[in-house]
Design a protein around this motif. Structure first.
Motif, PDB file in Angstrom:
ATOM      1  N   ILE A 103       0.861  -1.186   0.000  1.00 31.51           N
ATOM      2  CA  ILE A 103       0.000   0.000   0.000  1.00 31.51           C
ATOM      3  C   ILE A 103       0.898   1.236   0.000  1.00 31.51           C
ATOM      4  CG2 ILE A 103      -0.213  -0.009   2.523  1.00 31.51           C
ATOM      5  CD1 ILE A 103      -3.110   1.027   2.120  1.00 31.51           C
ATOM      6  N   PRO A 104       0.605   2.205  -0.851  1.00 36.27           N
ATOM      7  CA  PRO A 104       1.397   3.438  -0.854  1.00 36.27           C
ATOM      8  C   PRO A 104       1.162   4.246   0.432  1.00 36.27           C
ATOM      9  CG  PRO A 104       0.156   3.186  -2.902  1.00 36.27           C
ATOM     10  CD  PRO A 104      -0.347   2.157  -1.955  1.00 36.27           C
ATOM     11  N   SER A 105       2.200   4.882   0.925  1.00 34.67           N
ATOM     12  CA  SER A 105       2.067   5.702   2.127  1.00 34.67           C
ATOM     13  C   SER A 105       1.087   6.847   1.892  1.00 34.67           C
ATOM     14  CB  SER A 105       3.423   6.246   2.573  1.00 34.67           C
ATOM     15  OG  SER A 105       3.989   7.056   1.562  1.00 34.67           O
ATOM     16  N   SER A 106       0.964   7.283   0.635  1.00 38.11           N
ATOM     17  CA  SER A 106       0.027   8.368   0.326  1.00 38.11           C
ATOM     18  C   SER A 106      -1.419   7.945   0.601  1.00 38.11           C
ATOM     19  CB  SER A 106       0.170   8.793  -1.134  1.00 38.11           C
ATOM     20  OG  SER A 106      -0.063   7.694  -1.990  1.00 38.11           O
ATOM     21  N   VAL A 107      -1.737   6.671   0.347  1.00 38.68           N
ATOM     22  CA  VAL A 107      -3.085   6.168   0.633  1.00 38.68           C
ATOM     23  C   VAL A 107      -3.330   6.159   2.136  1.00 38.68           C
ATOM     24  CG1 VAL A 107      -4.583   4.132   0.481  1.00 38.68           C
ATOM     25  CG2 VAL A 107      -3.218   4.811  -1.484  1.00 38.68           C
ATOM     26  N   ILE A 108      -2.325   5.730   2.894  1.00 41.00           N
ATOM     27  CA  ILE A 108      -2.459   5.727   4.357  1.00 41.00           C
ATOM     28  C   ILE A 108      -2.658   7.150   4.855  1.00 41.00           C
ATOM     29  CG2 ILE A 108      -1.281   5.226   6.531  1.00 41.00           C
ATOM     30  CD1 ILE A 108       0.121   2.889   5.079  1.00 41.00           C
ATOM     31  N   GLY A 109      -1.887   8.090   4.323  1.00 37.20           N
ATOM     32  CA  GLY A 109      -2.024   9.491   4.725  1.00 37.20           C
ATOM     33  C   GLY A 109      -3.407  10.042   4.442  1.00 37.20           C
ATOM     34  N   GLU A 110      -3.957   9.712   3.286  1.00 40.46           N
ATOM     35  CA  GLU A 110      -5.311  10.183   2.937  1.00 40.46           C
ATOM     36  C   GLU A 110      -6.363   9.580   3.863  1.00 40.46           C
ATOM     37  OE1 GLU A 110      -6.114  12.595   0.813  1.00 40.46           O
ATOM     38  OE2 GLU A 110      -4.024  12.832   0.215  1.00 40.46           O
ATOM     39  N   ILE A 111      -6.195   8.312   4.224  1.00 40.11           N
ATOM     40  CA  ILE A 111      -7.136   7.669   5.151  1.00 40.11           C
ATOM     41  C   ILE A 111      -7.080   8.369   6.504  1.00 40.11           C
ATOM     42  CG2 ILE A 111      -7.618   5.542   6.447  1.00 40.11           C
ATOM     43  CD1 ILE A 111      -6.590   3.978   3.959  1.00 40.11           C
ATOM     44  N   VAL A 112      -5.862   8.636   6.991  1.00 40.80           N
ATOM     45  CA  VAL A 112      -5.702   9.321   8.282  1.00 40.80           C
ATOM     46  C   VAL A 112      -6.343  10.700   8.225  1.00 40.80           C
ATOM     47  CG1 VAL A 112      -4.033  10.328   9.890  1.00 40.80           C
ATOM     48  CG2 VAL A 112      -3.633   8.046   8.970  1.00 40.80           C
TER      49      VAL A 112
END
Length: 150
Positions: A103-112
């Motif tokens: 999973i890209p860190s950008s996806v995690i950031g958007e979820i957060v």
């Protein structure tokens, strides 16, 4: 389950109990063909999640990094520890429900950010300012306008 003695597939479980480590199930089995008993252990299969960073490096998922970012964003805000932990759990659940190996860190950031937006506006802006690397006041103001418009 195949019998280790005669290779018959006709076996049955005669006893189940948690193993000593409480992370697996110990099962006593009986082979219907040869009558011999054997033990098997059943364990949950976990798929390691790999995070793809902005520079395309890959590293193993680490919950503490999400915790640290959220705690920094919520510092000195009127948000209970229980709500923060619930938010972290919600983020982690959403990440793992995708059932992806990477999973890209950008996806995690958007979820957060999406979860923080619903929790507390100041915490959201703090997180967004670091995550989106606001370069100047105008970028910061654009993000604030988005919140105010909703």
């Amino acid at each position: 389950m195949k019998c280790p003695f005669c290779s018959s597939e006709n076996t049955r479980v005669i006893d189940s109990r948690p193993a000593d480590d409480n992370n697996s199930i110990r099962r006593r089995r009986l082979c219907d063909e040869c009558g011999k008993r054997f033990t098997t252990y059943e364990k949950v299969e976990t798929i390691p999640l790999i995070v793809i960073k902005k520079d395309n490096n890959r590293e193993q998922y680490d919950r503490t990094k999400i915790e640290a970012g959220i705690l920094r964003a919520c510092h000195k805000r009127p948000i209970s520890v229980n709500r923060i932990n619930q938010l972290i759990d919600d983020v982690e659940t959403e990440i793992f429900n995708r059932e992806e190996k990477e999973i890209p860190s950008s996806v995690i950031g958007e979820i957060v950010m999406d979860k923080l937006k619903d929790l507390e506006a100041v915490a959201y802006v703090r997180f967004a300012s670091v995550y989106r690397e606001f370069k100047d006041v105008n970028t910061f103001m654009n993000e604030l306008k988005k919140i105010l418009d909703k």
